[in-house]
Write a protein that holds these residues in place. Structure first.
Motif, short mmCIF file in Angstrom:
data_model
loop_
_atom_site.label_atom_id
_atom_site.label_comp_id
_atom_site.label_asym_id
_atom_site.label_seq_id
_atom_site.Cartn_x
_atom_site.Cartn_y
_atom_site.Cartn_z
N ASN A 693 24.70 -39.39 -2.15
CA ASN A 693 23.32 -39.16 -2.32
C ASN A 693 22.90 -37.83 -1.51
O ASN A 693 23.01 -37.57 -0.45
CB ASN A 693 22.44 -40.08 -1.59
N VAL A 694 22.81 -36.82 -2.55
CA VAL A 694 22.39 -35.44 -1.96
C VAL A 694 20.87 -34.92 -2.48
O VAL A 694 20.76 -34.04 -2.38
CB VAL A 694 23.46 -34.40 -3.11
N LEU A 695 20.08 -35.91 -2.55
CA LEU A 695 18.85 -35.83 -2.89
C LEU A 695 18.04 -36.29 -1.48
O LEU A 695 17.92 -37.37 -1.26
CB LEU A 695 18.23 -36.48 -3.95
N PHE A 696 17.24 -35.25 -1.10
CA PHE A 696 16.42 -35.57 0.19
C PHE A 696 15.08 -35.14 -0.07
O PHE A 696 14.54 -34.20 -0.48
CB PHE A 696 17.00 -34.70 1.29
N LEU A 697 14.18 -36.16 0.37
CA LEU A 697 12.81 -35.94 0.27
C LEU A 697 12.11 -35.75 1.54
O LEU A 697 12.60 -36.29 2.47
CB LEU A 697 12.30 -37.12 -0.43
N VAL A 698 11.07 -34.89 1.34
CA VAL A 698 10.21 -34.43 2.63
C VAL A 698 8.95 -34.81 2.15
O VAL A 698 8.24 -34.20 1.20
CB VAL A 698 10.40 -33.02 2.84
N ALA A 699 8.34 -35.71 2.97
CA ALA A 699 6.79 -36.16 2.58
C ALA A 699 5.91 -35.07 3.43
O ALA A 699 5.61 -35.45 4.79
CB ALA A 699 6.58 -37.54 2.86
N LEU A 700 5.25 -34.14 2.62
CA LEU A 700 4.48 -33.24 3.25
C LEU A 700 3.20 -34.05 3.63
O LEU A 700 2.33 -33.35 4.75
CB LEU A 700 4.38 -31.95 2.54
N GLU A 701 2.60 -34.78 2.74
CA GLU A 701 1.15 -35.39 2.92
C GLU A 701 1.21 -36.83 3.24
O GLU A 701 2.20 -37.49 2.77
CB GLU A 701 0.49 -35.20 1.71
N LYS A 702 0.40 -37.41 4.13
CA LYS A 702 0.27 -38.69 4.21
C LYS A 702 0.03 -39.73 3.26
O LYS A 702 -0.73 -39.24 2.46
CB LYS A 702 -0.49 -39.11 5.55
N GLU A 723 9.36 -37.44 6.89
CA GLU A 723 7.61 -37.41 6.72
C GLU A 723 7.50 -36.24 7.78
O GLU A 723 7.77 -36.06 9.13
CB GLU A 723 7.13 -38.65 7.39
N PHE A 724 6.50 -35.46 7.41
CA PHE A 724 6.01 -34.11 8.46
C PHE A 724 5.33 -34.58 9.38
O PHE A 724 4.26 -35.63 8.95
CB PHE A 724 5.52 -33.12 7.45
N PRO A 725 5.38 -34.25 10.67
CA PRO A 725 4.47 -34.78 11.46
C PRO A 725 3.08 -34.71 11.40
O PRO A 725 2.62 -33.48 11.01
CB PRO A 725 5.06 -34.00 12.87
N VAL A 758 6.90 -40.71 14.39
CA VAL A 758 5.85 -40.18 15.14
C VAL A 758 6.16 -40.22 16.64
O VAL A 758 6.03 -39.54 17.57
CB VAL A 758 4.57 -40.67 14.55
N ASP A 759 6.82 -41.48 16.94
CA ASP A 759 6.85 -41.76 18.10
C ASP A 759 8.22 -41.25 18.92
O ASP A 759 8.40 -41.36 20.13
CB ASP A 759 6.88 -43.36 18.52
#
Length: 760
Positions: A693-702, A723-725, A758-759
């Motif tokens: 698994n070389v695919l990495f996702l970054v969720a910039l929007e909630k 997920e971006f803070p 987030v915590d």
């Protein structure tokens, strides 16, 4: 053969057609008398007469044939002009037999038992036009010397029939100059020497024949080739020459055993020794004649018809040259029923030949050069040969290429299985083409150039149909003239494939099918029906229409099913196929150079995929990651190679990067190229990284991960994303960058350890 005035068949046909009321003109009441054009004729044949009856003095023609006369009649009218005493028992003609009949014009004494005709017998027959002594086999040709001498002072004789004066079996005969020497003083036009076992002619015989001679018959002899052939060219007025039936077989008959052949008769019996000696001595002047190196046949300049058929000569026609003192007039050549294995040629010097019969010659090969000089040939008969293989191999159409004036071509019975397309390419004047009695299974030869075609005979072959192209060509030709086609005795098929052909045959207007009532059509169950059956077409249309509907429906259904199936397969594996395509293309290219600073496999630590509207965030993130974690990252704004296709740049970037990071936003999910990068990265993981698994996702929007396609739910379930803070707290952002940098720098592919909450 043309004859002078009247034939000594004795005008029986004319006398029958113009018969008047019975007259009395003879002492024998059984003789029938006629008047023809005011002149009196008597018919006394088949009366078993042993002596001739008396006749009225005004009778000019008498038929005494088929009786038992043993002596020549001496009491006939003084002014008789036509006399037939053939098929009697005459034994001798002496000097007194004809002395009183000086007005006689036509005389037939054929088929008697004559043993001698004395010298001087025709000395006073100065008005004789036609003499027939044929069929007297005990006379031998030696008698010709006596008759020739008697006519030396006669200017009237036109026809001499010396046929069959030799026995059927025996020693062959050579015609000497002394036999015919004195004929040169006559105006003879027709000379018949057939059926005399003549082997050769002495040099000078043909030269000294009268210049007036038009017809020479040498048929049914045993002629051999010799220098006398060179003399034919001097016969200035000859129109027909018959040299047929040489060395032919003869049926042995019982009556032949009772003929007393005089083959050994001494020369002096028919001609004085002094006369013979003078003529023989003249032969010495021909001794210097040299044999030519090349085969050249000299033709009489006015010769129109050459008969050389039904001979048993075994030969190959090589490069013969025909010539004459003036332009040759030869127009008809009959060479049928010989044994001519090959026709190599070329045959030259016969430009005016319009008719040639070469049938039944056992011929298996015709050279492309054979017909080179036949520039005016109109009729050619090559039937009953074995030219099938020879014609099949003529793929360039060279055999008939020079026969541009040909009107009729007969190729019947030649064992032809197939004809090449160019075989008749130059036959533009052809009117009759006969290909019957061969083994043709199809006729696909182009005939559109045959604009004058009127008859095409394809009967007795193996043809089952005619294709559309051939039918169209026949229809086009028939617009100008009726075209008759013979397809009798072929293997015509009654099936749906042949339906259009059957309609064409039965409904064609200008193409006439000969013997149509005899055409048989065979069904698949081997049953047959005649084409002339009015129900045939209706039956076939009904049968084929149902089949057509089924075929159309089934074909359409199969096409639809195949289309759906292939479409579903292509859709399902669309990304795999596209990935494999680009990887394969890249395999054979070396546009991307790998640096030495990294290992040989990867050029970048990670490829960042993002939407153009998120560029500010990504560029800032890339700068910090590269500076703080010493990473080499690939982004399309900076690192894509100009001039290279977008898809190629994307594929290369993914393939040569250790990881792929997709910045997921609503803009990302709406972008075609972003989704392209996401799918290509996943294919890379599956097919090139052994499932890593070389695919990495970054969720910039909630809430962005909720909008991701269902096919990527496995990534969400495996928590391979960050997920971006929310809120942009500085410490959380720093922790986010730190965790992301450590993950990209690390070779560990367990992305679950990269989860940031987030915590934290």
């Amino acid at each position: 053969m043309e004859c002078a005035a009247f034939e000594l068949g004795f005008l029986l046909t004319i006398m029958t057609m113009i018969r008047i009321k019975a007259l009395s003109c003879s002492s024998n009441k059984h003789c029938v008398c006629y008047r023809v054009n005011g002149q009196l004729w008597a018919k006394c044949e088949y009366l078993d007469l042993k002596s001739a009856p008396s006749f009225n003095s005004d009778v000019i023609g008498i038929n005494l044939a088929n009786n038992e006369l043993s002596t020549f009649p001496a009491n006939l009218p003084f002014n008789i002009r036509y006399l037939d005493v053939s098929r009697n028992q005459l034994r001798n003609i002496d000097q007194q037999s004809l002395v009183k009949y000086k007005y006689l014009r036509n005389l037939s004494i054929s088929e008697n038992s004559l043993q001698t005709i004395e010298l001087g017998s025709f000395k006073n027959s100065s008005n004789l036009l036609h003499l027939d002594i044929s069929g007297n086999q005990e006379l031998t040709l030696e008698v010709v010397a006596n008759i020739s001498s008697d006519f030396r002072n006669s200017a009237s004789i036109r026809v001499l029939n010396f046929e069959k004066l030799q026995c059927t079996y025996g020693v062959s005969f050579i015609v000497k100059r002394y036999h015919t020497a004195y004929l040169k003083y006559t105006q003879l036009e027709d000379l018949n020497l057939a059926s005399n076992r003549i082997n050769s002619l002495e040099l000078g015989v043909l030269t000294e024949l009268p210049k007036s001679l038009k017809h020479l018959n040498l048929a049914n002899n045993v002629l051999s080739f010799g220098l006398y052939l060179a003399e034919f060219g001097v016969m200035d007025n000859m129109v027909t020459l018959n040299a047929s039936f040489q060395s032919s077989f003869h049926q042995l008959k019982i009556k032949d055993f009772f003929i007393g052949c005089n083959d050994t008769r001494p020369v002096c019996a028919t001609m004085s020794e002094n006369q013979h000696g003078n003529l023989v001595s003249n032969n010495r002047r021909f001794s210097s004649l040299l044999r030519p190196k090349n085969i050249t046949i000299y033709l009489p300049p006015k010769l129109k018809s050459l008969y050389f058929h039904d001979n048993l000569y075994k030969m190959t026609l090589q490069d013969f040259a025909f010539t004459s003192v003036t332009k040759s007039a030869l127009s008809k050549v009959y060479l049928q029923n010989n044994i001519i294995y090959e026709m190599n040629g070329p045959i030259t010097g016969i430009d005016n030949v319009v008719y040639m019969d070469l049938s039944n010659n056992f011929c298996s090969n015709i050279s492309p050069r054979f017909f080179e000089d036949f520039k005016n040939l109109c009729y050619l008969d090559l039937s009953h040969n074995a030219l099938g293989e020879n014609l099949e191999n003529d793929i360039d159409g060279k055999i008939f290429q020079n026969l541009r004036t040909l009107n009729s071509l007969n190729l019947t019975r030649n064992r032809i299985v197939r004809l090449p397309t160019k075989i008749f390419r130059n036959l533009k004047q052809i009117e009759i083409l006969n290909l019957s009695y061969n083994s043709l299974s199809e006729f696909t030869v182009p005939i559109n150039q045959m604009v004058r075609l009127s008859h095409l005979d394809l009967s007795n072959n193996q043809i089952s149909t005619m294709n559309t192209e051939t039918r169209n060509m026949l229809d086009a030709i028939s617009q100008e003239r009726l075209v008759s086609v013979n397809l009798k005795s072929n293997k015509l098929r009654c099936n749906c494939e042949n339906l259009e052909f059957m309609k064409w045959v039965l409904k064609s207007k200008n193409v006439v099918f000969l013997h149509l009532d005899d055409y048989l059509c065979t069904f698949s169950n081997s049953s047959r029906i005649r084409f002339s059956n009015i129900e045939l077409l209706q039956l076939m249309e009904k049968q084929c229409s149902s089949y057509t509907l089924i075929i159309v429906i089934m074909t359409s259904l199969i096409i639809v099913l195949l289309t759906i199936t292939i479409s579903r397969i292509l859709y399902r594996y669309r990304w795999k196929l596209r990935y494999m395509y680009y990887v394969a293309r890249e395999k054979y290219k070396d546009d991307v150079q790998r640096p030495d600073t990294l290992d040989d496999q990867y050029y970048f630590d990670a490829f960042l995929s993002y939407a153009d509207k998120d560029r500010i965030f990504v560029i800032d993130l890339v700068k910090r990651l590269e500076k703080e974690f010493n990473l080499r990252l690939c982004i399309h704004h900076r690192d894509f190679i100009p001039g290279t296709g977008i898809a190629d740049n994307i594929t290369n970037a993914i393939h040569y990067s250790r990881k792929t990071v997709c910045v997921i936003t609503s803009h990302f999910l709406q972008s075609y190229w972003c989704m392209f990068e996401l799918n290509m990265a996943r294919m890379e993981a599956i097919y090139s990284r052994n499932g890593e698994n070389v695919l990495f996702l970054v969720a910039l929007e909630k809430g962005a991960m909720k909008k991701i396609p269902f096919s990527f739910m496995d990534l969400i379930e495996s928590k391979s994303y960050i997920e971006f803070p929310e809120g942009g707290d500085k410490d959380e952002v720093t922790a986010f960058r730190s965790k992301l940098g450590d993950t990209l720098r690390s070779h560990d592919n367990d992305f679950r350890s990269a989860e940031i909450r987030v915590d934290d």
